[in-house]
Structure formats: C-alpha cells, structure tokens
Design a protein around this motif. Structure first.
Motif, PDB file in Angstrom:
ATOM      1  N   PHE A 186      -3.864   0.248  -1.277  1.00  0.00           N
ATOM      2  CA  PHE A 186      -3.051   1.283  -0.646  1.00  0.00           C
ATOM      3  C   PHE A 186      -2.478   2.251  -1.672  1.00  0.00           C
ATOM      4  CE2 PHE A 186      -2.856  -2.044   2.668  1.00  0.00           C
ATOM      5  CZ  PHE A 186      -3.316  -1.299   3.740  1.00  0.00           C
ATOM      6  N   ASP A 187      -2.172   1.753  -2.864  1.00  0.00           N
ATOM      7  CA  ASP A 187      -1.638   2.621  -3.907  1.00  0.00           C
ATOM      8  C   ASP A 187      -2.636   3.678  -4.346  1.00  0.00           C
ATOM      9  OD1 ASP A 187       0.942   1.600  -4.203  1.00  0.00           O
ATOM     10  OD2 ASP A 187       0.235  -0.072  -5.427  1.00  0.00           O
ATOM     11  N   ALA A 188      -3.924   3.452  -4.079  1.00  0.00           N
ATOM     12  CA  ALA A 188      -4.960   4.357  -4.572  1.00  0.00           C
ATOM     13  C   ALA A 188      -5.421   5.364  -3.536  1.00  0.00           C
ATOM     14  CB  ALA A 188      -6.163   3.540  -5.072  1.00  0.00           C
ATOM     15  N   SER A 189      -4.984   5.257  -2.279  1.00  0.00           N
ATOM     16  CA  SER A 189      -5.522   6.138  -1.247  1.00  0.00           C
ATOM     17  C   SER A 189      -4.504   6.404  -0.139  1.00  0.00           C
ATOM     18  CB  SER A 189      -6.791   5.541  -0.633  1.00  0.00           C
ATOM     19  OG  SER A 189      -7.260   6.337   0.435  1.00  0.00           O
ATOM     20  N   LYS A 190      -4.027   7.644  -0.074  1.00  0.00           N
ATOM     21  CA  LYS A 190      -3.133   8.029   1.009  1.00  0.00           C
ATOM     22  C   LYS A 190      -3.876   8.025   2.349  1.00  0.00           C
ATOM     23  CE  LYS A 190       0.099  11.615   2.515  1.00  0.00           C
ATOM     24  NZ  LYS A 190      -0.438  11.653   3.893  1.00  0.00           N
ATOM     25  N   GLU A 191      -5.185   8.351   2.315  1.00  0.00           N
ATOM     26  CA  GLU A 191      -5.971   8.344   3.551  1.00  0.00           C
ATOM     27  C   GLU A 191      -5.989   6.957   4.183  1.00  0.00           C
ATOM     28  OE1 GLU A 191      -9.849   9.839   2.866  1.00  0.00           O
ATOM     29  OE2 GLU A 191      -9.195  11.892   2.464  1.00  0.00           O
ATOM     30  N   GLU A 192      -6.120   5.924   3.354  1.00  0.00           N
ATOM     31  CA  GLU A 192      -6.128   4.565   3.894  1.00  0.00           C
ATOM     32  C   GLU A 192      -4.755   4.187   4.440  1.00  0.00           C
ATOM     33  OE1 GLU A 192      -9.319   2.001   3.378  1.00  0.00           O
ATOM     34  OE2 GLU A 192      -9.371   3.988   4.306  1.00  0.00           O
ATOM     35  N   VAL A 193      -3.685   4.631   3.776  1.00  0.00           N
ATOM     36  CA  VAL A 193      -2.332   4.385   4.289  1.00  0.00           C
ATOM     37  C   VAL A 193      -2.169   5.033   5.662  1.00  0.00           C
ATOM     38  CG1 VAL A 193       0.130   4.831   3.926  1.00  0.00           C
ATOM     39  CG2 VAL A 193      -1.312   4.148   1.996  1.00  0.00           C
ATOM     40  N   ASP A 194      -2.589   6.303   5.771  1.00  0.00           N
ATOM     41  CA  ASP A 194      -2.455   7.013   7.046  1.00  0.00           C
ATOM     42  C   ASP A 194      -3.286   6.344   8.138  1.00  0.00           C
ATOM     43  OD1 ASP A 194      -0.823   8.811   5.773  1.00  0.00           O
ATOM     44  OD2 ASP A 194      -2.381  10.331   5.491  1.00  0.00           O
ATOM     45  N   ARG A 195      -4.486   5.918   7.786  1.00  0.00           N
ATOM     46  CA  ARG A 195      -5.348   5.279   8.788  1.00  0.00           C
ATOM     47  C   ARG A 195      -4.712   4.016   9.336  1.00  0.00           C
ATOM     48  NH1 ARG A 195      -8.469   1.062   8.716  1.00  0.00           N
ATOM     49  NH2 ARG A 195      -8.398   0.821   6.452  1.00  0.00           N
ATOM     50  N   VAL A 196      -4.179   3.175   8.457  1.00  0.00           N
ATOM     51  CA  VAL A 196      -3.592   1.900   8.884  1.00  0.00           C
ATOM     52  C   VAL A 196      -2.337   2.120   9.712  1.00  0.00           C
ATOM     53  CG1 VAL A 196      -2.450  -0.192   8.042  1.00  0.00           C
ATOM     54  CG2 VAL A 196      -4.609   0.547   7.027  1.00  0.00           C
ATOM     55  N   GLY A 201      -0.352  -0.512  11.935  1.00  0.00           N
ATOM     56  CA  GLY A 201       0.151  -1.310  10.835  1.00  0.00           C
ATOM     57  C   GLY A 201       1.350  -0.654  10.165  1.00  0.00           C
ATOM     58  N   ASP A 202       2.054  -1.422   9.355  1.00  0.00           N
ATOM     59  CA  ASP A 202       3.210  -0.922   8.618  1.00  0.00           C
ATOM     60  C   ASP A 202       2.921  -1.084   7.134  1.00  0.00           C
ATOM     61  OD1 ASP A 202       5.685  -0.014   7.874  1.00  0.00           O
ATOM     62  OD2 ASP A 202       6.717  -1.914   8.260  1.00  0.00           O
ATOM     63  N   VAL A 203       2.957   0.004   6.382  1.00  0.00           N
ATOM     64  CA  VAL A 203       2.652  -0.034   4.954  1.00  0.00           C
ATOM     65  C   VAL A 203       3.911   0.265   4.165  1.00  0.00           C
ATOM     66  CG1 VAL A 203       1.274   0.963   3.092  1.00  0.00           C
ATOM     67  CG2 VAL A 203       0.271   0.696   5.372  1.00  0.00           C
ATOM     68  N   GLY A 204       4.279  -0.627   3.272  1.00  0.00           N
ATOM     69  CA  GLY A 204       5.466  -0.435   2.443  1.00  0.00           C
ATOM     70  C   GLY A 204       5.521  -1.471   1.340  1.00  0.00           C
ATOM     71  N   ARG A 205       6.481  -1.323   0.464  1.00  0.00           N
ATOM     72  CA  ARG A 205       6.648  -2.263  -0.641  1.00  0.00           C
ATOM     73  C   ARG A 205       7.551  -3.416  -0.215  1.00  0.00           C
ATOM     74  NH1 ARG A 205       4.326   0.640  -4.693  1.00  0.00           N
ATOM     75  NH2 ARG A 205       4.480   2.917  -4.465  1.00  0.00           N
ATOM     76  N   GLU A 213      12.924  -1.687  -3.426  1.00  0.00           N
ATOM     77  CA  GLU A 213      11.511  -1.921  -3.143  1.00  0.00           C
ATOM     78  C   GLU A 213      10.769  -2.170  -4.450  1.00  0.00           C
ATOM     79  OE1 GLU A 213      10.091   1.423  -0.965  1.00  0.00           O
ATOM     80  OE2 GLU A 213      10.912   0.701   0.930  1.00  0.00           O
ATOM     81  N   ILE A 214       9.974  -3.228  -4.471  1.00  0.00           N
ATOM     82  CA  ILE A 214       9.250  -3.577  -5.686  1.00  0.00           C
ATOM     83  C   ILE A 214       7.779  -3.842  -5.359  1.00  0.00           C
ATOM     84  CG2 ILE A 214      11.277  -4.599  -6.795  1.00  0.00           C
ATOM     85  CD1 ILE A 214      10.130  -7.357  -6.076  1.00  0.00           C
ATOM     86  N   GLY A 215       6.954  -3.823  -6.400  1.00  0.00           N
ATOM     87  CA  GLY A 215       5.556  -4.196  -6.256  1.00  0.00           C
ATOM     88  C   GLY A 215       4.701  -3.100  -5.634  1.00  0.00           C
ATOM     89  N   PRO A 216       3.419  -3.412  -5.397  1.00  0.00           N
ATOM     90  CA  PRO A 216       2.492  -2.433  -4.819  1.00  0.00           C
ATOM     91  C   PRO A 216       2.726  -2.237  -3.338  1.00  0.00           C
ATOM     92  CG  PRO A 216       1.401  -4.549  -5.045  1.00  0.00           C
ATOM     93  CD  PRO A 216       2.761  -4.708  -5.672  1.00  0.00           C
ATOM     94  N   LEU A 217       2.155  -1.171  -2.797  1.00  0.00           N
ATOM     95  CA  LEU A 217       2.180  -0.972  -1.353  1.00  0.00           C
ATOM     96  C   LEU A 217       1.395  -2.085  -0.677  1.00  0.00           C
ATOM     97  CD1 LEU A 217       1.557   2.881  -1.031  1.00  0.00           C
ATOM     98  CD2 LEU A 217       3.671   1.658  -0.498  1.00  0.00           C
ATOM     99  N   ARG A 218       1.958  -2.606   0.414  1.00  0.00           N
ATOM    100  CA  ARG A 218       1.322  -3.700   1.144  1.00  0.00           C
ATOM    101  C   ARG A 218       1.336  -3.394   2.637  1.00  0.00           C
ATOM    102  NH1 ARG A 218       0.914  -8.333  -2.056  1.00  0.00           N
ATOM    103  NH2 ARG A 218       2.063  -8.231  -4.021  1.00  0.00           N
ATOM    104  N   CYS A 219       0.406  -4.044   3.351  1.00  0.00           N
ATOM    105  CA  CYS A 219       0.340  -3.915   4.800  1.00  0.00           C
ATOM    106  C   CYS A 219       1.104  -5.073   5.437  1.00  0.00           C
ATOM    107  CB  CYS A 219      -1.117  -3.926   5.263  1.00  0.00           C
ATOM    108  SG  CYS A 219      -1.320  -3.818   7.052  1.00  0.00           S
ATOM    109  N   TRP A 220       1.991  -4.744   6.359  1.00  0.00           N
ATOM    110  CA  TRP A 220       2.768  -5.760   7.058  1.00  0.00           C
ATOM    111  C   TRP A 220       2.440  -5.709   8.548  1.00  0.00           C
ATOM    112  CZ3 TRP A 220       5.000  -8.712   3.504  1.00  0.00           C
ATOM    113  CH2 TRP A 220       5.285  -8.137   2.257  1.00  0.00           C
ATOM    114  N   PRO A 221       2.313  -6.896   9.188  1.00  0.00           N
ATOM    115  CA  PRO A 221       2.519  -8.239   8.649  1.00  0.00           C
ATOM    116  C   PRO A 221       1.375  -8.669   7.723  1.00  0.00           C
ATOM    117  CG  PRO A 221       1.666  -8.393  10.867  1.00  0.00           C
ATOM    118  CD  PRO A 221       1.887  -6.927  10.612  1.00  0.00           C
ATOM    119  N   GLY A 222       1.656  -9.708   6.944  1.00  0.00           N
ATOM    120  CA  GLY A 222       0.653 -10.281   6.066  1.00  0.00           C
ATOM    121  C   GLY A 222       0.916 -10.012   4.612  1.00  0.00           C
ATOM    122  N   GLY A 223       1.328  -8.796   4.259  1.00  0.00           N
ATOM    123  CA  GLY A 223       1.628  -8.491   2.873  1.00  0.00           C
ATOM    124  C   GLY A 223       0.410  -8.238   2.005  1.00  0.00           C
TER     125      GLY A 223
END
Length: 450
Positions: A186-196, A201-205, A213-223
């Motif tokens: 997710f950190d490498a592609s805004k298009e993938e963030v927007d798609r999810v 889905g919910d994308v955040g750190r 907020e710490i760490g890379p962008l993650r998809c929630w639920p699941g992380g």
C-alpha cells in the motif's frame, strides 16, 4: 540445463527433380524455409543455469524450480522452464498449496493443441486465470494464511512473469536492468489504496496509545500491508489474487534473472544485487546476494534468492531482431530500464544507433480488475471453449455460463453474449473482488502481517 530442441526435416525427398514412386517433390523454396525456421528455433533455445540460496527466520519461504517442463508430454518442442517464489505469511499453508498447484492450473487453462506462438500469446491471460483459480480453490479449505507469488515461465528467449505481493523479479541484459514485477504494498501505490477503500476496506497505519500511527499502511481488518496476494481469506476479497503480468523477449545476448523475497529487496537495490554477484555462477551468486542482504540488515525475515542465467550458445549466429508488429511493444519504457554508469559517456544519439535492443517488451498489464484481464482484447480471442469456465475450467451447460462482459460499461464493443464465460462461483468471486458484493464475513481482525 539445455532447453534446446533439435528438429529434422520431413521424410520426403530433398531433390528438386520429379518424384519417384508417387511421392511429391518438395520445392526448394519450402526446404529453404524449413532450414531457416530450424536455425531460428535452435538460436532461440538457450541454456538455463539456475541456483537457489535461502536463510530462514520463520520457515515460510518456498521455491519452485522446474527447468524441464512440457506442455504436451513427450513432445520436446513444447518444452519450457518454470521458476517460482512464494513468501508466506500468517502460516505456510497458502505458500505450500500455491507451489504445488499453480503450474498445473496454468497448463489446464490453455488448450494443449496451441502452437508455440499462440501459447505465448495466451500465457498472460492463462496466468491470470491460474492465480485466481489457485486462490479460489485454496480458500475452500478455510485457511487464513496468505502468500506472495512471483512466477516466471521461460520459453526460448521469451520470459513471462506474473506476480502478486512484494517479492521481485529483475532482469539484467548487457548492462541494463529491467523490473519485471512490481511491489503490491500500500505504501507503494495510491491506486491500490483507492481501489481497496472503494471496495469497502480500510487502509491505515497501526494506532498505538496516544493516537500515534506507526508502521506501514495496512488493510483492516487483518492488518495486511499487501494489496494483492493468494489466500488471506480473513482480510477480504478486495485483497485480490490478480497478478501483474509482464512478457519480454531477450536478444541472443541472453541475460540474468534474480527472483528474490522482500528479505533481499528491503536491504539491497537491484544494482547492488547484480554487482555483488557479478561473474559468479548461479548458486554462489544466490548465496552471495542473500548473505550480503543479511549482513546489511540482519536476518529479520526469511531471505530467499533464485538466480537464473539465460545463455545462448556462442556458435549460434545472432539473429536480427524481428520487426515489431502493430500493438507489440506499446509498453515501451514501462520497465524501469536503467543504464549502467559505464555507458554514460556516450551521447544519446550514439546510443540510439550503437546499443543493441536487448529486450523487446511484448506485454504488460497490472490492472486488478478481473473483467479487464479476461476480456476479448487479449492476443488470442475466443481461446477458451465456450462451455468451460475461464477460471476454474468447470464444464458449463449451454446458457449456464456468465460472460465477463455481463456488466460491461461499453455495450457496443464488449457484449454480454461474448466469452470468456465464468461459472456462478467464479462470477461471485469476481464481483466480490470488484467491490460489488461481500462474499464472506470480513469482520475478523487477526492482525496478520507481512
């Protein structure tokens, strides 16, 4: 391993005179064309030398090296080579299952009677279908693990790479580096963030005490920090198994491939990886790359590397590059081509005329939409039988299949009665992947990581 296949002429007479015993004479022009075709086939069947090295931290990296495969058993002209890297997370089930089933799913998707040219043209679509089928079949086992996949098929001088996740495949050909995969972080592609997020889905750190907020962008639920993978049924269908696919053709200069997990690429750039392993055979080269990566950042994750050298025999004449057909090479300059520093002294004009065109870009598609990846614009139209699901190969009764164009926004060009067709369960998965339905409960938040 030599993947060259010899060919011999037919059983007819080679003379140019009249036939004897009722056998028709073979025209000289036909014989010359056969000889040229035979020489071209020999020059495009390079030797492959491969090596593997790995250092394990979690024991979730798995590899697949099969340098001698045949599309049609017993037919040497149908030979090809396959290499795969599967970096598992949240357990090793998805990685093992994908390693054991992906190639068979690719082959089952392509008709066995295709000639080599049509097989190569059909391969990108076949890889998409095989990735989705592997994911669909694995998820019926109700396992929550997932895996990245970087899968490489080499047929002669043509390299086809399909990838999901953040393992990478890079190619070096005469001083130039080509990226044949792309990170699905997710950190490498805004298009993938927007798609999810559009799919639900919910994308955040990761939030910690105090709201930081710490760490890379993650998809929630699941992380999960990956937007594409195989498995991961606890994260949601919007984490898709649809791979980025690239297909290129080498010149007879050959090249070297490095296929490695993120344990290597988090520590080394492609330039450093190639430089530290230069002039080493594949096995020592893979070992050197892994040890250099581990020395740089420590063994924080499974760190695996496959090196494949593609070598054309020196006594084979360098064949001139074929003229590109309309529509071929339209993805020029999309491979992240980088020139070595030793070529910087030449002017742009000089390079244009003196440097060989080492890599011909044939195909690239990174779209995450399954409908686009299986549409009728692919090189081989109507490749699949009308009454077989294009994903799982389930036989369909007439009028039972659902066209991938059923919900097309372009009714004039893509009609819902055109194939390929999907069965009901594959259609449901397609709709879920595109955010049109939630086919499973994704409320579970297991904190998976990659």
């Amino acid at each position: 391993m030599s993947s060259r296949s010899g060919s011999t002429g037919g059983g007819g007479s080679t003379g140019g005179g009249s036939s004897q015993g009722g056998g028709a004479a073979v025209p000289l022009a036909v014989l010359l064309r056969r000889e040229v075709a035979s020489e071209r086939t020999a020059s495009e069947r390079p030797e492959l030398h491969s090596g593997l090295f790995s250092q394990a931290k979690k024991g979730e990296d798995f590899t697949f090296l099969k340098p001698e495969c045949e599309r049609v058993p017993g037919v040497s002209s149908s030979s090809f080579s396959a290499f795969g890297l599967f970096d598992g997370h949240n357990g090793n089930g998805a990685a093992i299952y994908t390693k054991e089933n992906l190639l068979n799913n690719v082959l089952s998707t392509v008709p066995a009677d295709l000639n080599r040219e049509d097989w190569l043209a059909a391969l990108p679509r076949a890889l998409v279908a095989a990735f989705v089928k592997t994911d669909k079949d694995f998820q019926t086992k109700a396992r929550s693990s997932g895996t990245t996949v970087t899968f490489v098929i080499i047929d002669g001088l043509v390299i086809t790479v399909a990838s999901v996740g953040d393992s990478r495949c890079v190619l070096q050909a005469e001083g130039s580096i080509y990226h044949l995969s792309s990170d699905h972080r997710f950190d490498a592609s805004k298009e993938e963030v927007d798609r999810v997020t559009e799919c639900g889905g919910d994308v955040g750190r990761l939030n910690v005490v105090g709201g930081a907020e710490i760490g890379p962008l993650r998809c929630w639920p699941g992380g999960l920090c990956l937007s594409r993978s195989i498995g991961d049924q606890d994260v949601g269908e919007f984490i898709v198994p649809v791979p980025l696919v690239k297909q290129v053709k080498l010149s007879t200069a050959g090249g070297r491939l490095i296929i490695a997990s993120d344990g290597v690429w988090d520590a080394l750039s492609p330039e450093v990886a190639f430089n530290c392993s230069r002039e080493l055979p594949p096995v020592p080269a893979a070992e050197q790359i892994v040890k250099t990566a581990v020395q740089s950042k420590g063994l924080r994750d499974d760190t695996t590397c496959i090196v494949v050298d593609i070598i054309v025999e020196k006594n084979n004449p360098c064949m001139p590059h074929p003229k590109k057909q309309p529509g071929i090479g339209v993805f020029k300059n999309m491979f992240g081509k980088k020139k070595s520093s030793d070529s910087s002294s030449h002017s742009h004009t000089d390079r244009e005329y003196t440097e060989p065109d080492n890599v011909e870009e044939i195909f690239e598609d990174g779209c995450a939409l399954l409908s686009r990846r299986l549409d009728s614009e692919y090189p081989v139209r109507n490749m699949f039988k009308l009454f077989i699901c294009a994903i799982c190969q389930l036989e369909l009764k007439p009028n039972q299949g659902i066209s991938v164009h059923e919900d097309s926004s372009q009714p004039g060009s893509l009609r819902r009665w055109d194939g390929p067709f999907l069965c009901q369960s594959c259609q449901e998965k397609k709709e879920a992947m595109e955010g049109k339905r939630r086919s499973r409960d994704s409320s579970r938040n297991s904190g998976s990581s990659e």
